[in-house]
Design an enzyme around this catalytic site. Sequence first.
Site, mmCIF file in Angstrom:
data_model
loop_
_atom_site.group_PDB
_atom_site.id
_atom_site.type_symbol
_atom_site.label_atom_id
_atom_site.label_comp_id
_atom_site.label_asym_id
_atom_site.label_seq_id
_atom_site.Cartn_x
_atom_site.Cartn_y
_atom_site.Cartn_z
ATOM 1 N N TYR A 81 0.871 -1.166 0.000
ATOM 2 C CA TYR A 81 0.000 0.000 0.000
ATOM 3 C C TYR A 81 0.915 1.224 0.000
ATOM 4 O O TYR A 81 2.030 1.163 -0.499
ATOM 5 C CB TYR A 81 -0.914 -0.095 1.227
ATOM 6 C CG TYR A 81 -2.165 0.739 1.204
ATOM 7 C CD1 TYR A 81 -2.966 0.812 0.084
ATOM 8 C CD2 TYR A 81 -2.560 1.433 2.351
ATOM 9 C CE1 TYR A 81 -4.137 1.561 0.079
ATOM 10 C CE2 TYR A 81 -3.730 2.185 2.357
ATOM 11 C CZ TYR A 81 -4.503 2.250 1.219
ATOM 12 O OH TYR A 81 -5.653 2.998 1.219
ATOM 13 N N ARG A 94 -6.545 10.325 -10.875
ATOM 14 C CA ARG A 94 -5.822 11.074 -9.849
ATOM 15 C C ARG A 94 -5.305 10.074 -8.817
ATOM 16 O O ARG A 94 -5.996 9.707 -7.893
ATOM 17 C CB ARG A 94 -6.740 12.084 -9.168
ATOM 18 C CG ARG A 94 -6.035 12.957 -8.128
ATOM 19 C CD ARG A 94 -6.974 13.432 -7.068
ATOM 20 N NE ARG A 94 -7.707 12.365 -6.433
ATOM 21 C CZ ARG A 94 -7.215 11.578 -5.488
ATOM 22 N NH1 ARG A 94 -5.964 11.696 -5.089
ATOM 23 N NH2 ARG A 94 -7.969 10.633 -4.941
ATOM 24 N N LYS A 143 -5.623 -2.477 -2.990
ATOM 25 C CA LYS A 143 -6.850 -2.458 -2.194
ATOM 26 C C LYS A 143 -7.400 -3.878 -2.017
ATOM 27 O O LYS A 143 -7.833 -4.271 -0.931
ATOM 28 C CB LYS A 143 -7.903 -1.576 -2.869
ATOM 29 C CG LYS A 143 -7.542 -0.106 -2.937
ATOM 30 C CD LYS A 143 -7.674 0.575 -1.594
ATOM 31 C CE LYS A 143 -7.399 2.067 -1.719
ATOM 32 N NZ LYS A 143 -7.595 2.802 -0.459
ATOM 33 N N GLU A 187 -12.159 4.035 -6.960
ATOM 34 C CA GLU A 187 -10.852 4.387 -6.411
ATOM 35 C C GLU A 187 -10.093 5.305 -7.368
ATOM 36 O O GLU A 187 -9.956 5.002 -8.563
ATOM 37 C CB GLU A 187 -10.034 3.116 -6.159
ATOM 38 C CG GLU A 187 -8.677 3.349 -5.534
ATOM 39 C CD GLU A 187 -8.756 3.830 -4.087
ATOM 40 O OE1 GLU A 187 -7.821 4.529 -3.648
ATOM 41 O OE2 GLU A 187 -9.735 3.502 -3.401
ATOM 42 N N ASP A 188 -9.609 6.413 -6.850
ATOM 43 C CA ASP A 188 -8.700 7.314 -7.574
ATOM 44 C C ASP A 188 -9.260 7.846 -8.885
ATOM 45 O O ASP A 188 -8.542 7.945 -9.887
ATOM 46 C CB ASP A 188 -7.348 6.620 -7.805
ATOM 47 C CG ASP A 188 -6.512 6.600 -6.538
ATOM 48 O OD1 ASP A 188 -6.855 7.317 -5.591
ATOM 49 O OD2 ASP A 188 -5.516 5.856 -6.489
ATOM 50 N N ASP A 208 -13.837 5.240 -1.848
ATOM 51 C CA ASP A 208 -12.921 5.244 -0.713
ATOM 52 C C ASP A 208 -12.280 6.599 -0.506
ATOM 53 O O ASP A 208 -12.048 7.026 0.624
ATOM 54 C CB ASP A 208 -11.848 4.171 -0.901
ATOM 55 C CG ASP A 208 -10.980 4.003 0.337
ATOM 56 O OD1 ASP A 208 -11.543 3.993 1.450
ATOM 57 O OD2 ASP A 208 -9.745 3.890 0.205
ATOM 58 N N ASP A 209 -11.968 7.309 -1.594
ATOM 59 C CA ASP A 209 -11.309 8.614 -1.465
ATOM 60 C C ASP A 209 -12.211 9.625 -0.762
ATOM 61 O O ASP A 209 -11.716 10.532 -0.085
ATOM 62 C CB ASP A 209 -10.945 9.153 -2.850
ATOM 63 C CG ASP A 209 -10.056 8.183 -3.616
ATOM 64 O OD1 ASP A 209 -8.978 7.862 -3.120
ATOM 65 O OD2 ASP A 209 -10.473 7.734 -4.702
ATOM 66 N N ASN A 267 -0.388 11.400 0.333
ATOM 67 C CA ASN A 267 0.524 10.326 -0.019
ATOM 68 C C ASN A 267 1.097 10.612 -1.406
ATOM 69 O O ASN A 267 0.459 11.291 -2.207
ATOM 70 C CB ASN A 267 -0.226 8.986 -0.056
ATOM 71 C CG ASN A 267 -0.598 8.509 1.328
ATOM 72 O OD1 ASN A 267 0.246 8.419 2.202
ATOM 73 N ND2 ASN A 267 -1.869 8.195 1.524
#
Length: 573
Positions: free
Chosen positions: A95, A148, A166, A238-239, A261-262, A401
């Site tokens: 991760y 992103r 994930k 995700e992202d 999740d973001d 991150n």
Amino acid sequence: MAQIARPDWHLIMDGRYNKGLAFTIEERQRLGIMGLMPCSVRSIEDQLDAARANFDARPSNISRFTYLSAVHHRHRRLYYRFVRDNIEQVLPIVYTPTVGDVVATYGLNFQHATSLFISIHDKGHIRDVMHNWIDEGVRAICVTDGGRVLGLGDMGANAMGISLGKMVLYTALGGIPPTSLMPVCLDVGTDNQSLLDDPLYVGARIPRVRGPEYEELVEEFMESAVKCFGNYTFIHFEDFATPNALKFLDKYQYKYCCFNDDIQGTGATGLAAFINVERITGLKLEDTIFVFVGAGSAALGIANMLIIELEERGIPSEEAAKNVYLFDANGLMTCESKDVPEQAKRYLKPVEPIKQLQDVVEKLKPSVLVGATGVGGIFNEQVLKTMAKNHERPAVFALSNPTSSSECTAEQAYTHTEGRVLFGSGSPFPPVVINGKRFTPAQANNCLTFPGIALAAITTRAKYLPNSVFSVASHELARNTTQKQLDAGTLFPAIKDAHEVAFNVGVAMAQYLFDNDLANIYPKPKNVCEFVRKSLYELEYRNSMPTTWCYPEQPPKPKAKPKPQPKAEDDEK
């Protein structure tokens, strides 16, 4: 030579079933693999020791990632057991922050199919592509379009590394069987010129597709997922770039069992930290001044979850956001700010614009400062000292991150606040010693929430996930932080306990889903905890032989009766 029917040894050695040297001698003999490995037999504990020695011997984090990927390919159950038992050492590898390096070099390290790529060129045929997936019984999908990724920006098809990471934690921490998981990348091109110029790039070499064609692809993907795998398939976004993340969450939240999740995972994790700040300082959330630095999906997700919590406490909706401020690249966001995302408008304030973060901290005197900018070092010495000047126990969250993008390091936060800060970070930082006192930074890591969220959604076959269910996750996560940890200024449970936390979050959410008629399991289990526990993927080896059982001895076969003889014909006839 006698003809003997033997199992296909390729199947036996498949990562889903392979036990390596843990196959017993009898299993090797009966399965026809005797002699294909040395005669010694190892327990799973012996294999874990060997894996740990190999892991530690690797010279870099990326080589450790490559080694673990090889273990995953060969020994699936051993891999997840190793990740769970060594989560503090392994989490930074599978991760953040190493996953950022994995994404950046994805084409260089690509080896074999472990995920599903759906390109813009597959539009109109997504169901056909999904039918090619290697496992049946998919219950959860983690999908990215690479718009992103962390602090790296547009990473195109390379973002598959994030979906894979994930999914690893779904199993290692959430106990979800890996055969029920499918990582997906929607490859719609990229505007990252360095990727387009890279001869090893694995994705479509076209500019990123936007507009109706892109949205039609996402719509077809959602429809195809539930048609192929069932209406209650859990879909984890995700992202995605912030505008798309917000748009798709608004569009699909109550139509599908989906989750971002973001936004929601980060929101649940952030709210848990705020609840624990309240427990430590005694200052109620409704009386706390918050400044969020950054106005992307993470910052808005946390801010929105905070508002939900305040409204649950009886604060009128029009008053809930009065102490919540946003600061972006243009300065403090006010009623005069332009091009403001729809979800950010409730946080605009009728005040004079302020361009410098230091001036905002000095004037507003926030006791909680949250960074989700991707801009390393923005919480400088002056900002941190001002926080410490204004409050006895300031709370500072540097959530970006990878580590290089963190708004400040743990050492900077503790040093410039005389060790009084309540600190949380997105990336891991080592302990800090100030004036002889040791501080252990808390990691505000979504791995404490999203595996449990997925576990609850899958086991209950949730219809959809309203915002209130993430508040349940936040409170459960906060409860899993011990008083001893709070006394030491630690805002989250230890990462080594992440699998226990994920289970507790999953049970609390599952209970809420059952109690509020959001589950599609009938009848409702009498004991939700045991119901969830029975669904968990076992991280121990099992007998590789088919089950056998005894039959009673059969009675003797009856003797056949003699056939009647034809009568002799009359000679006279």
